[in-house]
Write an enzyme that holds these catalytic residues in place. Structure first.
Site, mmCIF file in Angstrom:
data_model
loop_
_atom_site.group_PDB
_atom_site.id
_atom_site.type_symbol
_atom_site.label_atom_id
_atom_site.label_comp_id
_atom_site.label_asym_id
_atom_site.label_seq_id
_atom_site.Cartn_x
_atom_site.Cartn_y
_atom_site.Cartn_z
ATOM 1 N N THR A 406 0.812 -1.209 0.000
ATOM 2 C CA THR A 406 0.000 0.000 0.000
ATOM 3 C C THR A 406 0.852 1.268 0.000
ATOM 4 O O THR A 406 2.010 1.244 0.353
ATOM 5 C CB THR A 406 -0.944 0.022 1.231
ATOM 6 N N THR A 424 -3.901 0.874 -2.726
ATOM 7 C CA THR A 424 -3.188 -0.381 -2.484
ATOM 8 C C THR A 424 -3.463 -1.395 -3.576
ATOM 9 O O THR A 424 -4.444 -1.263 -4.326
ATOM 10 C CB THR A 424 -3.647 -0.972 -1.123
ATOM 11 N N GLU A 445 -6.517 -8.206 -3.260
ATOM 12 C CA GLU A 445 -7.245 -7.620 -2.122
ATOM 13 C C GLU A 445 -8.219 -8.589 -1.464
ATOM 14 O O GLU A 445 -8.534 -8.466 -0.276
ATOM 15 C CB GLU A 445 -8.010 -6.387 -2.589
HETATM 16 N N1 GLU Z 1 -4.956 -4.540 2.130
HETATM 17 C C1 GLU Z 1 -4.704 -3.777 3.298
HETATM 18 C C2 GLU Z 1 -5.922 -3.035 3.764
HETATM 19 O O1 GLU Z 1 -6.743 -2.696 2.997
HETATM 20 C C3 GLU Z 1 -3.621 -2.800 3.091
HETATM 21 C C4 GLU Z 1 -2.349 -3.468 2.803
HETATM 22 C C5 GLU Z 1 -1.188 -2.737 3.342
HETATM 23 O O2 GLU Z 1 -1.194 -1.562 3.619
HETATM 24 O O3 GLU Z 1 -0.175 -3.369 3.501
HETATM 25 O O4 GLU Z 1 -6.053 -2.761 4.890
#
Ligand code: GLU
Length: 594
Positions: A406, A424, A445
């Site tokens: 992200t 992200t 995701e």
């Molecule tokens: N997929 C994560 C989220 O939506 C973020 C991933 C990350 O920041 O490493 O919370």
């Protein structure tokens, strides 16, 4: 350290109408802190910051600059962001004094079932990496729709124009720095399975060397195609068809570089999922903290609710007069309690009354009463019972984690508009699959869903389902003081995003640090697990005294988060702040430096 000191002019990064002669842009350096007046930009990457500040200097507003910078991050930070992913855009509109949001989170396909991540062969959940590197993990991307919508609703320039600087960076290339090279090394086995990925990121079969120039002509062509024809090329056109084909039949190489331990599965994502994708525009979460008004992102992100609940709990103690260790003790305990509640109650479509209750002062009272200044709670702590009154814990809960990728950016303009945007593709490198011929990585995701229930007998709010969006921890936050912007901040880092944003806010608001100090201070994350995850400097500095209170530390982690922030002072003064060292350091710039 990112060693680039490239000006926008050096990169040819100008926002000119297609075909128009490029104007000269003032150089922008890659300092993590910038002070001055007018607009400001903070991102993890000097090229993206240079693009953003250039847009501002040419009369664009914060939304224009945020979109152009985000598109550039899709080129230079392709393992964290891009049109194959999703994100949350939070906007303070100076004309209306309102905070508005765009939920551009990826959604699951209509065919997604609760047992999406259960292997039919043995009835057990897939290993994380098996699920990640597959079509199963890929949600319908929301990022391109977000850029287009933000530009149309609040920007002053069309997306077609805002994509041009990024297209130029993709075409001309950018220098590979140590962080980029390391991220490729970490993904080498995955990228090696797909020619579409290795052709770009493993030139000559190996990670690109530091200082070499990385070009992505396919992505440049994709951006330009979108600029010419509109976002429909992705949501209901040739790029979308390529996405669907890639997800249904991952383009596994007939001569892979290295081996991969798992079968690489396809999944039933269809063009109708893409054409049916809709952004959402939910009201932000709102909580009051020591006279400030804190706005964050609501579901499917748990960020706004979790940060808000923790702040409400912390507000019950005067942290500014507490010892540093006591303040950190309170921070860790508030984090654990709000994570227990977030895990139990927050997912896509959580009923509004539950969110309102979680972020209410009454709830904070019920949770804060459990914190003992002299003894740490035993972790995991149970979630609270939303229907009970008094200091009552409910049934035991489980723990959940998200990935570690992200990117985040913070932008403001001289008119007072502010953007806080976290985007992200989930893991660093997403699913690892570049759409052949299109130059961008697909997200993973959907692995942010829980593969199986985590809440014992209680329902888990974050199980897969048709068209459902996985729970996020992204926490883009804008804080107003007396109705005017005071601070905007956000970070990557999976579930640690919540604690990183919370810690930066507490450092700045309560612990007497300047914004750059608040950003640089060593971090720790207590997400309702037995051991605190801490950076080594935090563990060394505060470990003994916190352990004496009963806290335990898990294995240390090298770093937590890669935040960006902007603070708004008196008479138009701004401080833009990025990381001084984490993730290779970030880049902040202001329009009129002082
Ligand atoms: N997929 C994560 C989220 O939506 C973020 C991933 C990350 O920041 O490493 O919370």
């Amino acid at each position: 350290m990112r060693f680039r000191l490239l000006g926008a002019a050096a990169l040819g990064l100008v926002v000119a109408a297609p075909g128009a002669a490029p104007a000269q842009a003032a150089p922008t350096d890659s300092s993590p802190t910038a002070r001055g007046y007018g607009g400001a930009v903070a991102t993890v990457d000097p090229t993206a910051t240079a693009v953003g500040i250039d847009v501002l200097r040419k009369g664009g507003n914060a939304v224009d600059a945020a979109v152009a910078a985000a598109a550039t991050l899709g080129v230079t930070e392709p393992f964290s962001a891009g049109i194959g992913g999703g994100g949350f855009f939070v906007y303070y509109n100076a004309a209306t004094h309102r905070v508005q949001t765009i939920d551009g989170r990826e959604s699951g396909p209509a065919s997604m079932t609760r047992d999406w991540f259960i292997d039919p062969a043995d009835g057990k959940p897939y290993d994380f990496q098996e699920a990640r590197v597959s079509g199963l993990s890929v949600g319908t991307p929301g990022t391109l729709a977000t850029w287009d919508s933000a530009a149309r609703k609040w920007g002053t320039k069309p997306l077609s124009q805002l994509l041009q600087p990024a297209a130029r960076v993709a075409e001309n290339g950018f220098p590979v720095d140590p962080t980029f090279r390391q991220q490729v090394i970490d993904n080498q086995a995955v990228f090696g399975q797909f020619d579409s990925s290795s052709d770009i990121y493993l030139p000559g079969g190996a990670p690109p060397t530091v200082g070499s120039t990385l070009r992505n002509p396919d992505l440049a062509a994709t951006y330009r195609l979108i600029a010419r024809k509109g976002t429909g090329v992705l949501y209901n056109g040739p790029v979308g068809r390529d996405i669907v084909r890639t997800v249904q039949h991952p383009p596994v190489s007939s001569s892979p570089i290295g081996s991969w331990a798992y079968p690489i599965r396809g999944a039933d994502l269809r063009l109708s999922d893409l054409s049916g994708y809709r952004l959402r525009y939910p009201a932000p979460t709102r909580s009051d903290y020591r006279g400030l008004t804190v706005y964050g992102m609501t579901t499917p992100s748990s960020g706004g609710v979790a940060v808000g609940e923790a702040l409400n709990i912390l507000e019950r103690t005067d942290l500014s007069s507490a010892s540093r260790v006591q303040a950190l003790h309170q921070y860790l305990e508030a984090s654990a309690l709000s994570f227990a509640d977030r895990n139990r109650y927050v997912g896509d479509n959580t009923p509004q009354w539950k969110l309102d209750r979680l972020i209410s002062d009454g709830w904070a009272r019920q949770r804060a009463c459990q914190i003992d200044p002299a003894h740490a709670l035993t972790k995991p702590v149970p979630p609270g019972d939303l229907t009970a009154s008094g200091c009552t814990p409910a049934k035991a809960g489980g723990k959940v984690e998200e990935g570690q990728s992200t990117t985040n950016l913070t932008v403001a303009d001289k008119w007072g508009n502010v953007v806080e945007y976290t985007l992200t593709i989930e893991q660093t490198g997403g699913s690892g699959i570049v759409v052949p011929g299109r130059g961008f990585l697909l997200n993973n995701e959907l692995t942010d869903f829980n593969f199986t229930g985590t809440q014992g007998d209680a329902p888990d709010p974050n199980l897969p389902g048709p068209n459902k969006r996985p729970r996020s921890s992204m926490s883009p936050t804008i804080i107003l003081k007396d109705g005017k912007p005071y601070l905007a901040a956000g970070s990557p880092g999976g579930a640690t995003i919540i604690t990183t944003v919370l810690q930066v806010l507490v450092n700045r608001i309560d612990l007497g640090m300047t914004l750059p100090e608040a950003m640089a201070a060593p971090r720790a994350s207590q997400r309702n697990t037995p051991g605190i995850q801490a950076e080594p400097a935090f563990h060394t500095q505060y470990g003994p005294e916190l352990e004496a209170l009963g806290h335990t530390f898990g294995p240390d982690v090298p770093e937590l988060g890669a935040a960006t922030a902007i603070e708004f002072g008196r008479n138009g003064r701004v401080i833009a702040s990025a990381e001084p060292s984490r993730r290779g350091s970030g880049a902040a710039a202001v329009e009129f430096p002082r």
